[in-house]
Design a protein around this motif. Structure first.
Motif, mmCIF file in Angstrom:
data_model
loop_
_atom_site.group_PDB
_atom_site.id
_atom_site.type_symbol
_atom_site.label_atom_id
_atom_site.label_comp_id
_atom_site.label_asym_id
_atom_site.label_seq_id
_atom_site.Cartn_x
_atom_site.Cartn_y
_atom_site.Cartn_z
ATOM 1 N N THR A 131 14.341 4.317 -0.094
ATOM 2 C CA THR A 131 14.573 3.989 -1.495
ATOM 3 C C THR A 131 14.675 2.472 -1.627
ATOM 4 N N HIS A 132 13.815 1.896 -2.480
ATOM 5 C CA HIS A 132 13.742 0.449 -2.641
ATOM 6 C C HIS A 132 13.730 0.089 -4.121
ATOM 7 N N LEU A 133 14.240 -1.099 -4.426
ATOM 8 C CA LEU A 133 14.216 -1.631 -5.779
ATOM 9 C C LEU A 133 13.120 -2.687 -5.858
ATOM 10 N N PHE A 134 12.193 -2.518 -6.804
ATOM 11 C CA PHE A 134 11.071 -3.425 -6.968
ATOM 12 C C PHE A 134 11.002 -3.907 -8.407
ATOM 13 N N LEU A 135 10.269 -4.994 -8.611
ATOM 14 C CA LEU A 135 9.853 -5.385 -9.951
ATOM 15 C C LEU A 135 8.598 -4.588 -10.269
ATOM 16 N N GLY A 136 8.463 -4.207 -11.517
ATOM 17 C CA GLY A 136 7.232 -3.562 -11.948
ATOM 18 C C GLY A 136 6.226 -4.626 -12.347
ATOM 19 N N ALA A 137 4.965 -4.434 -11.997
ATOM 20 C CA ALA A 137 3.922 -5.389 -12.381
ATOM 21 C C ALA A 137 3.820 -5.421 -13.904
ATOM 22 N N SER A 138 3.557 -6.595 -14.448
ATOM 23 C CA SER A 138 3.485 -6.730 -15.903
ATOM 24 C C SER A 138 2.282 -5.980 -16.455
ATOM 25 N N GLY A 139 2.435 -5.511 -17.686
ATOM 26 C CA GLY A 139 1.359 -4.774 -18.340
ATOM 27 C C GLY A 139 1.462 -3.266 -18.191
ATOM 28 N N TYR A 140 2.490 -2.795 -17.504
ATOM 29 C CA TYR A 140 2.670 -1.351 -17.285
ATOM 30 C C TYR A 140 4.044 -0.919 -17.778
ATOM 31 N N LYS A 141 4.154 0.358 -18.147
ATOM 32 C CA LYS A 141 5.438 0.972 -18.467
ATOM 33 C C LYS A 141 5.758 1.942 -17.337
ATOM 34 N N PHE A 142 7.013 1.955 -16.897
ATOM 35 C CA PHE A 142 7.425 2.790 -15.775
ATOM 36 C C PHE A 142 8.429 3.826 -16.238
ATOM 37 N N LYS A 143 8.196 5.074 -15.818
ATOM 38 C CA LYS A 143 9.062 6.190 -16.198
ATOM 39 C C LYS A 143 9.430 6.999 -14.964
ATOM 40 N N THR A 144 10.565 7.670 -15.020
ATOM 41 C CA THR A 144 11.010 8.533 -13.936
ATOM 42 C C THR A 144 9.942 9.577 -13.630
ATOM 43 N N GLY A 145 9.686 9.772 -12.330
ATOM 44 C CA GLY A 145 8.705 10.765 -11.891
ATOM 45 C C GLY A 145 7.298 10.220 -11.726
ATOM 46 N N MET A 146 7.054 8.997 -12.183
ATOM 47 C CA MET A 146 5.725 8.387 -12.081
ATOM 48 C C MET A 146 5.422 8.021 -10.622
ATOM 49 N N ARG A 147 4.174 8.245 -10.195
ATOM 50 C CA ARG A 147 3.736 7.814 -8.861
ATOM 51 C C ARG A 147 3.335 6.348 -8.943
ATOM 52 N N VAL A 148 3.805 5.553 -7.969
ATOM 53 C CA VAL A 148 3.520 4.121 -7.949
ATOM 54 C C VAL A 148 3.060 3.690 -6.560
ATOM 55 N N GLN A 149 2.479 2.493 -6.510
ATOM 56 C CA GLN A 149 2.015 1.915 -5.252
ATOM 57 C C GLN A 149 2.497 0.474 -5.158
ATOM 58 N N CYS A 150 2.883 0.033 -3.960
ATOM 59 C CA CYS A 150 3.336 -1.330 -3.716
ATOM 60 C C CYS A 150 2.142 -2.259 -3.546
ATOM 61 N N GLY A 202 0.787 -1.225 0.000
ATOM 62 C CA GLY A 202 0.000 0.000 0.000
ATOM 63 C C GLY A 202 0.821 1.278 0.000
ATOM 64 N N GLN A 203 2.124 1.167 0.262
ATOM 65 C CA GLN A 203 2.979 2.359 0.261
ATOM 66 C C GLN A 203 3.000 2.964 -1.139
ATOM 67 N N THR A 204 3.122 4.268 -1.205
ATOM 68 C CA THR A 204 3.246 4.953 -2.483
ATOM 69 C C THR A 204 4.591 5.654 -2.549
ATOM 70 N N GLY A 205 4.999 5.978 -3.753
ATOM 71 C CA GLY A 205 6.258 6.669 -3.926
ATOM 72 C C GLY A 205 6.423 7.147 -5.355
ATOM 73 N N ILE A 206 7.608 7.672 -5.626
ATOM 74 C CA ILE A 206 7.952 8.229 -6.932
ATOM 75 C C ILE A 206 9.078 7.395 -7.541
ATOM 76 N N VAL A 207 8.948 7.091 -8.834
ATOM 77 C CA VAL A 207 9.989 6.350 -9.545
ATOM 78 C C VAL A 207 11.201 7.259 -9.729
ATOM 79 N N ILE A 208 12.346 6.811 -9.248
ATOM 80 C CA ILE A 208 13.601 7.535 -9.424
ATOM 81 C C ILE A 208 14.256 7.104 -10.732
ATOM 82 N N ALA A 209 14.185 5.798 -11.017
ATOM 83 C CA ALA A 209 14.752 5.250 -12.249
ATOM 84 C C ALA A 209 14.068 3.933 -12.554
#
Length: 107
Positions: free
Chosen positions: A63-82, A23-30
């Motif tokens: 700052t954590h390293l995660f896998l991105g869920a399939s079906g999405y594209k991830f870009k710097t600055g995007m808001r994401v949720q765990c 449920g945590q949210t954050g910003i993609v750094i890379a």
């Protein structure tokens, strides 16, 4: 990961932080789209590795390293949720779960 299995004790140690991350949210750094993987990770490819700065001020290692869920594209600055997602399944039917990130939908 069809030929590997994780030991129950290791699985438990690695999953202790999950309740704090779900449920945590954050910003993609890379982010990086990974195409070439080890043979045991063939089921996952291609996948995104996403470096996220979590918004939780109580998290000292925010700052954590995660896998991105399939079906999405991830870009710097995007808001994401765990979220909890399936990582893989083994030949014996055991399904491995873990934390992945998905784009955060704005209200």
């Amino acid at each position: 990961m069809t030929n590997s299995s994780i030991a129950p004790a290791k699985y438990w140690r690695e999953s202790k932080d999950w309740p704090h991350l779900l449920g945590q949210t954050g910003i993609v750094i890379a982010s990086s789209l990974v195409h070439s993987v080890l043979p045991e990770l063939d089921d996952l490819a291609p996948y995104y590795l996403v470096l996220v700065k979590l918004s939780n001020p109580d998290d000292t290692s925010s700052t954590h390293l995660f896998l991105g869920a399939s079906g999405y594209k991830f870009k710097t600055g995007m808001r994401v949720q765990c979220v909890l997602r399936r990582l893989s399944s083994s030949q014996n039917g055991l399904i491995h779960y873990g934390i992945k990130v998905i784009p955060k939908q704005l209200p």
